[in-house]
Motif scaffolding. Structure first.
Motif, PDB file in Angstrom:
ATOM      1  N   ARG A 272     -42.167 149.708  52.609  1.00 46.63           N
ATOM      2  CA  ARG A 272     -40.662 149.983  51.949  1.00 46.63           C
ATOM      3  C   ARG A 272     -40.650 150.381  50.536  1.00 46.63           C
ATOM      4  NH1 ARG A 272     -38.889 144.157  52.779  1.00 46.63           N
ATOM      5  NH2 ARG A 272     -40.218 144.118  54.607  1.00 46.63           N
ATOM      6  N   ALA A 273     -41.551 149.904  49.751  1.00 44.42           N
ATOM      7  CA  ALA A 273     -41.661 150.461  48.422  1.00 44.42           C
ATOM      8  C   ALA A 273     -42.081 152.044  48.478  1.00 44.42           C
ATOM      9  CB  ALA A 273     -42.848 149.813  47.784  1.00 44.42           C
ATOM     10  N   ARG A 274     -42.874 152.597  49.105  1.00 43.06           N
ATOM     11  CA  ARG A 274     -43.344 153.598  49.308  1.00 43.06           C
ATOM     12  C   ARG A 274     -42.006 154.751  49.576  1.00 43.06           C
ATOM     13  NH1 ARG A 274     -48.324 152.286  51.336  1.00 43.06           N
ATOM     14  NH2 ARG A 274     -47.462 152.522  53.319  1.00 43.06           N
ATOM     15  N   ARG A 275     -40.975 154.017  50.494  1.00 46.10           N
ATOM     16  CA  ARG A 275     -39.895 154.766  51.129  1.00 46.10           C
ATOM     17  C   ARG A 275     -38.976 154.949  49.860  1.00 46.10           C
ATOM     18  NH1 ARG A 275     -40.028 152.093  56.506  1.00 46.10           N
ATOM     19  NH2 ARG A 275     -39.229 150.511  55.322  1.00 46.10           N
ATOM     20  N   ARG A 276     -39.030 153.748  48.975  1.00 44.84           N
ATOM     21  CA  ARG A 276     -37.842 153.946  48.046  1.00 44.84           C
ATOM     22  C   ARG A 276     -38.222 154.683  46.771  1.00 44.84           C
ATOM     23  NH1 ARG A 276     -36.541 147.150  48.488  1.00 44.84           N
ATOM     24  NH2 ARG A 276     -35.432 147.513  50.333  1.00 44.84           N
ATOM     25  N   SER A 277     -39.538 154.654  46.539  1.00 44.82           N
ATOM     26  CA  SER A 277     -39.945 155.300  45.106  1.00 44.82           C
ATOM     27  C   SER A 277     -39.878 156.902  45.372  1.00 44.82           C
ATOM     28  CB  SER A 277     -41.348 154.930  44.754  1.00 44.82           C
ATOM     29  OG  SER A 277     -42.220 155.271  45.873  1.00 44.82           O
ATOM     30  N   PRO A 278     -39.360 157.665  44.292  1.00 44.90           N
ATOM     31  CA  PRO A 278     -39.163 159.022  44.210  1.00 44.90           C
ATOM     32  C   PRO A 278     -40.787 159.710  44.390  1.00 44.90           C
ATOM     33  CG  PRO A 278     -38.564 158.162  42.035  1.00 44.90           C
ATOM     34  CD  PRO A 278     -39.013 156.784  42.918  1.00 44.90           C
ATOM     35  N   SER A 279     -40.636 160.840  44.893  1.00 43.95           N
ATOM     36  CA  SER A 279     -41.980 161.318  44.838  1.00 43.95           C
ATOM     37  C   SER A 279     -42.354 162.087  43.591  1.00 43.95           C
ATOM     38  CB  SER A 279     -42.067 162.567  46.175  1.00 43.95           C
ATOM     39  OG  SER A 279     -42.997 163.305  46.044  1.00 43.95           O
ATOM     40  N   ARG A 280     -43.447 161.867  43.228  1.00 42.11           N
ATOM     41  CA  ARG A 280     -44.022 162.441  41.819  1.00 42.11           C
ATOM     42  C   ARG A 280     -45.160 163.513  42.136  1.00 42.11           C
ATOM     43  NH1 ARG A 280     -45.895 157.086  38.958  1.00 42.11           N
ATOM     44  NH2 ARG A 280     -44.165 155.745  38.955  1.00 42.11           N
TER      45      ARG A 280
END
Length: 87
Positions: free
Chosen positions: A78-86
């Motif tokens: 879930r955290a990976r889906r919510r964080s913007p791509s860097r």
């Protein structure tokens, strides 16, 4: 700090055990006895009674850890889906 030195026989015996007393089960999970009893009260860990003794199956401890791991994996996804791509 005391160093733990397990012989091969000690390690073999530890993995062959089917059940643990509460103190041993809590130690194996690296939690306090009071935290262990909280988990029992919450239904997270099932215990067995043999007279006045309280026993915990090794499989119950493994199942609890598996559930913790699954919950952690779900949180990470879930955290990976919510964080913007860097990128």
């Amino acid at each position: 700090m005391r160093q733990l030195d397990l012989t091969a026989q000690d390690q073999h015996q530890a993995t062959d055990r089917l059940a643990y007393r509460v103190k041993e089960a809590a130690e194996s999970l690296a939690i306090s006895r009071s935290r262990f009893y909280e988990l029992v009260a919450a239904g997270e860990i099932r215990v067995l009674k043999d007279g006045s003794r309280t026993l915990v199956r090794r499989s119950e401890l493994v199942a609890y850890l598996d559930r913790l791991e699954e919950a952690g994996d779900a949180l990470n996804r879930r955290a990976r889906r919510r964080s913007p791509s860097r990128s």
